[in-house]
Design an enzyme around this catalytic site. Structure first.
Site: not given
Length: 240
Positions: A118, A164, A239
């Site tokens: 990110h 994400h 994840d």
């Protein structure tokens, strides 16, 4: 196989902070116990010059000196501290060392705490300070160019399977056809404003194993059709 870690730089987070910082040491301890053939090595920090292959000098300096504005710290999700800055550098350094090891003949190596996808060139976000995959990709390209001047640019594929989307990585390489960004992620999950990757695969909430693996296989086939990498950086996330 070698795996690099920096979990002894623990951020002094406030009571009740939602980031599970202890998971990195627990992962290393479990690897040492269950896979003793994996050689665990402490990560070296990335230098300012290495970080500057991706990040702006102003941002690097703000992280180094602790002059990040409060709004910038809130977007990252961590309060600034010397440990925060050092851990961020070593998270990048671990991916750099793993890539060097892989390209140096081992074929495969790992960073136990990377995937900071990110982070943009000029800011951090979503618990990501510096973008380890982006810095490592740029540095491996530079080192390859010095060592193999006649062989052309090293092509890098970044395969991001975190829930994400890898928005920072996608933005950094948006105009770079020597790096292919693939992100398989939750359509409705953070970040809520996505950046276009070279290949984005959005999955619904509640996606099951069979559906996930089918989407991944199709995505990897598409990557293979469109791009021939000399290095693949895989972001496992926590994840899948």
């Amino acid at each position: 196989m070698q795996a690099f870690y920096a979990d002894h730089f623990v951020l002094p987070l406030p009571e009740g902070h939602r980031f599970p910082m202890a998971k990195y040491a627990r992962l290393r301890e479990r690897l040492a116990r269950e896979l003793p053939q994996v050689e665990l090595r402490e990560a070296e920090p990335a230098s300012d010059g290495e970080l500057a292959l991706v990040h702006t000098p102003t941002y690097i300096d703000a992280v180094r000196t602790g002059t990040l504005a409060p709004v910038a710290q809130r977007e990252i999700g961590f309060p600034w501290s010397p440990a925060m800055a050092e851990r961020a550098r070593r998270s990048v350094g671990a991916t750099v060392q793993a890539c060097r090891r892989a390209l140096g003949g081992a074929g495969l190596a790992a960073n136990l705490a990377g995937g900071t996808h990110h982070a943009y060139a000029d800011k951090g976000s979503g618990f990501c300070v510096f973008n380890d995959a982006a810095v490592a990709a740029r540095l491996m390209q530079a080192e390859h160019a010095r060592a193999h001047r006649a062989r052309g640019m090293l092509r890098v594929a970044i395969v991001d399977l975190d829930v994400h989307q890898g928005n920072g990585t996608a933005k950094i390489f948006a105009q770079d056809d020597s790096v292919f960004t693939l992100s398989l992620h939750g359509a409705k999950n953070f970040p809520f404003r996505k950046e276009p990757s070279d290949l984005d695969v959005e999955l619904p909430d509640g996606c099951g194993d069979a559906e996930y693996l089918e989407a991944l296989e199709r995505a990897l086939e598409e990557l293979e059709r469109r791009f021939d990498p000399g290095l693949v950086i895989y972001l496992a996330g926590a994840d899948p």
